[in-house]
Design a protein around this motif. Structure first.
Motif, PDB file in Angstrom:
ATOM      1  N   ASP A  86       9.471  -9.559  13.773  1.00 54.29           N
ATOM      2  CA  ASP A  86       8.676  -8.541  13.083  1.00 54.29           C
ATOM      3  C   ASP A  86       7.626  -7.972  14.031  1.00 54.29           C
ATOM      4  O   ASP A  86       7.101  -8.677  14.906  1.00 54.29           O
ATOM      5  CB  ASP A  86       7.963  -9.135  11.864  1.00 54.29           C
ATOM      6  CG  ASP A  86       8.886  -9.287  10.671  1.00 54.29           C
ATOM      7  OD1 ASP A  86      10.017  -8.774  10.728  1.00 54.29           O
ATOM      8  OD2 ASP A  86       8.473  -9.926   9.684  1.00 54.29           O
ATOM      9  N   ARG A 110       6.996  -1.651   9.172  1.00 51.30           N
ATOM     10  CA  ARG A 110       8.320  -1.749   8.562  1.00 51.30           C
ATOM     11  C   ARG A 110       8.858  -0.358   8.235  1.00 51.30           C
ATOM     12  O   ARG A 110       8.225   0.653   8.539  1.00 51.30           O
ATOM     13  CB  ARG A 110       8.240  -2.590   7.282  1.00 51.30           C
ATOM     14  CG  ARG A 110       7.294  -2.026   6.240  1.00 51.30           C
ATOM     15  CD  ARG A 110       6.970  -3.013   5.131  1.00 51.30           C
ATOM     16  NE  ARG A 110       6.078  -2.420   4.134  1.00 51.30           N
ATOM     17  CZ  ARG A 110       4.769  -2.310   4.287  1.00 51.30           C
ATOM     18  NH1 ARG A 110       4.187  -2.759   5.386  1.00 51.30           N
ATOM     19  NH2 ARG A 110       4.021  -1.751   3.351  1.00 51.30           N
ATOM     20  N   GLU A 118       2.543  -5.870   8.372  1.00 49.34           N
ATOM     21  CA  GLU A 118       3.894  -5.649   8.866  1.00 49.34           C
ATOM     22  C   GLU A 118       4.148  -4.164   9.100  1.00 49.34           C
ATOM     23  O   GLU A 118       3.878  -3.323   8.233  1.00 49.34           O
ATOM     24  CB  GLU A 118       4.909  -6.191   7.858  1.00 49.34           C
ATOM     25  CG  GLU A 118       6.353  -6.025   8.284  1.00 49.34           C
ATOM     26  CD  GLU A 118       7.330  -6.387   7.180  1.00 49.34           C
ATOM     27  OE1 GLU A 118       8.528  -6.523   7.487  1.00 49.34           O
ATOM     28  OE2 GLU A 118       6.898  -6.521   6.020  1.00 49.34           O
ATOM     29  N   ILE A 125       5.981 -12.334   7.000  1.00 51.06           N
ATOM     30  CA  ILE A 125       6.088 -12.293   8.453  1.00 51.06           C
ATOM     31  C   ILE A 125       7.215 -13.221   8.902  1.00 51.06           C
ATOM     32  O   ILE A 125       7.282 -14.381   8.490  1.00 51.06           O
ATOM     33  CB  ILE A 125       4.761 -12.706   9.114  1.00 51.06           C
ATOM     34  CG1 ILE A 125       3.659 -11.705   8.741  1.00 51.06           C
ATOM     35  CG2 ILE A 125       4.909 -12.783  10.628  1.00 51.06           C
ATOM     36  CD1 ILE A 125       2.285 -12.097   9.221  1.00 51.06           C
TER      37      ILE A 125
END
Length: 619
Positions: free
Chosen positions: A384, A435, A433, A380
């Protein structure tokens, strides 16, 4: 005029020659730095000098003349490493590839032998790295194996080869060692040697045993892990050639192999961390004391024409997964590889969940990594985006942008968000996360003879599984993810499984079907959660020896199973407890097409293709 042309030609030739010389200078031969092949001598220091020179001059290639090269732990650099799904700690590293760019290491089909507690390769913050044409093996494996010479109630009689040195200590407990002690006759030297061997016993500790079929070189049909701890009572029989071990749960067939599972995951083969554009070509990993290849927080990884396969005299290759990918992005390509005989899965591709441990105010929380093999994992950073996940159901109900991230300890991180977070967030929920989820391409691989499952596929990016061969003791393909034990983020969103052969997979205890879901969703939420979505399974051949589930699913939406061949075989005993090829619960929009072909069954096609149960979500 003629002389001018000659001069120009000569100057041009000299210039081109100088360019070639400069280009050749970019290739480093380790033998120029003192590495000597085929002698058993330690090449570690010579390798380090070659790596230092490569970084200094910007070399693009390091080569090894074909041969055997040995590397010992005494001269290996050490470093504290946190490697996801392996054990953290001080690692001694043979190839420390930190902050390298545009480098190829070509072994010219050499054999690299590692002695002791080493991590062969760590790539850290590096880019455009190619590893090519060599094999990795250890002089002493971190697990142990023995031939089963006799069996009785609560005991097994075993024969060990010299590959797996052991002792029975003063308390009558079986311990494994790096080597057998041989006295030199020099008192202090012998005392030091005994002490070193005793300290090394940690590396070879065991926690459970598993029976392997000697002839088939695979886990025995329906064998289970027997958890023994590292303190089996033992005694020598017949003048010391046979060791009898005692445990109330021991049972196995005489003539098979008993494998002692390594307790620790300290020595993975190739670690790829915070790196990008890494390729492995024609690499054979015979053994590693952990995973064969583990990549974390890395972008674009290719493994092609490579093998994870045991060396002669062993039945097991790596002591954990052949490959493993955590919070990776870009493309993950596994192409034309052999993954066999590892003690866990061929691959596992997933993210990381961390649990909400403390709510400080409406924009600040502390999160905690839960599994010890995730401690120290940083994932992290400011800017983010994190998804907010209800832990028991794995339902994502919101997201938040990170303003600041501060590590409190190896387990706890304080997160400050840009805006107040969703009011539904509570202690015990999880974050992960958001992503560029990896685009996964798995083509032309052979997965066989290993303990546990084939592939754990949990990337939310587009995933293609095509033209592979599976023969696994557990589920060939598993959709997992949980926020209650491993804390692995999963939930596929777009996966196609086509033109593969699944041959007699799920013949033992690991999993619930050939292709199965094992997401960590509490029972009360399975009717409403839809964790895995958009799955196409077509054009495959399933060879099955009984009516164990080909599909065992729950909390899935949008799945198509069509144009597959299901063929009955007789290679393993039929298990009468299974009576349905399809178990589908709490799922929506599931299509099992009538155009699937069934061969060798006595039951009707419509009967075999009908799921046992089918529940829809409550409104």
């Amino acid at each position: 005029m003629f002389i001018s042309v000659v001069k120009f030609t000569l100057i041009l030739s000299l210039f081109l020659f100088s360019l070639c010389t400069i280009a050749n200078d970019k290739v480093i031969d380790v033998s120029d730095f003192g590495a000597i092949k085929d002698t058993g001598s330690d090449s570690t220091h010579s390798l380090y000098k070659a790596l230092q020179e490569a970084k200094k001059i910007g070399a693009t290639k390091i080569t090894f003349p074909k041969g055997r090269y040995d590397f010992y732990e005494e001269r290996a650099a050490d470093r504290l490493m946190y490697i996801s799904n392996n054990d953290p700690g001080i690692k001694r590293i043979t190839f420390p590839l930190s902050s390298f760019n545009n480098l190829e290491i070509d072994g010219n089909n050499s054999t690299f032998i590692f002695h002791g507690g080493l991590v062969p390769f760590i790539l850290d913050e590096s880019s455009h790295i190619v590893l090519r044409n060599f094999s990795i093996d250890f002089s002493r494996a971190f697990h142990s194996e023995a031939l089963i010479a006799g069996a009785g109630k609560g005991y097994l009689d075993l024969k060990f080869t010299d590959q797996f040195p052991y002792k029975i200590n003063e308390a009558g407990i079986l311990k494994f060692q790096s080597q057998l002690f041989q006295a030199s006759g020099i008192k202090n030297k012998d005392r030091l040697k005994r002490k070193q061997i005793s300290q090394d016993e940690y590396k070879y500790e065991y926690k459970r045993v598993l029976e392997f079929n000697f002839a088939l070189r695979e886990p025995e049909y329906m064998a289970q892990d027997i958890f023994t701890g590292n303190a089996l009572r033992a005694e020598k029989l017949n003048g010391g050639d046979v060791v009898r071990i005692f445990h109330p749960n021991l049972k196995a067939k005489v003539g098979n192999i008993l494998v002692f599972q390594a307790k620790h995951r300290d020595y993975p083969g190739v670690v790829i961390s915070d790196s990008n554009n890494v390729e492995l070509h024609n690499i054979t990993i015979h053994h590693a004391g952990g995973m064969g290849v583990i990549a974390q927080r890395s972008h674009n990884i290719t493994i092609k024409d490579s093998k994870v396969s045991p060396s002669k005299g062993r039945i097991v290759s790596t002591t954990a997964d052949a490959t493993h990918f955590v919070n990776c992005t870009g493309k993950i390509k596994l192409i034309d590889n052999l993954f066999e005989s590892q003690k866990d899965d061929a691959t596992n591709i997933h993210g990381i969940y961390a649990a909400i441990d403390k709510i400080i105010d409406d924009k600040t929380v502390e999160i905690k990594l839960q599994h010890p093999q995730q401690f120290g994992f940083d994932f992290i950073a400011p800017e983010d985006e994190l998804e907010l996940v209800h832990g028991p159901s794995l339902i994502t109900y919101g997201s938040a942008l990170v303003a600041k991230s501060t590590r409190v300890s190896n387990e706890v991180t304080r997160i400050e968000f840009v805006k107040p977070f969703d009011s539904r967030l509570q202690k015990g929920d999880s974050v992960a996360e958001v992503r560029d989820y990896a685009h996964v391409i798995i083509k032309g691989n052979t997965i066989r003879k290993n303990r546990a499952r084939g592939m754990l596929l949990n990337s939310r990016g587009k995933t293609l599984v095509e033209n592979n061969y599976f023969h696994t003791s557990g589920s060939a393909i598993l959709f997992e993810g949980d926020a209650n034990f491993w804390f692995e983020q999963g939930g596929v969103r777009n996966i196609t499984i086509k033109n593969n052969i699944f041959e007699n997979s799920f013949y033992s205890q690991w999993g619930q079907g050939v292709i199965a879901v094992d997401a960590g969703i509490d029972e009360q939420f399975k009717e409403t959660s839809r964790y895995n979505k958009n799955i196409v399974i077509k054009g495959n051949t399933f060879k099955v020896f009984d009516k164990a589930p080909i599909l065992n699913l729950f909390s899935v939406s949008n799945l198509v199973f069509e144009n597959n061949i299901i063929e009955k075989t007789t290679e393993y005993p039929e298990r009468k407890k299974y009576d349905s090829l399809f178990l589908i619960n709490n799922s929506d929009n599931i299509t099992i097409s009538i155009n699937n072909i069934l061969q060798g069954f006595s039951e009707s096609k419509s009967q075999l293709l009908s799921p046992t149960t089918y529940k829809r979500a409550k409104n």
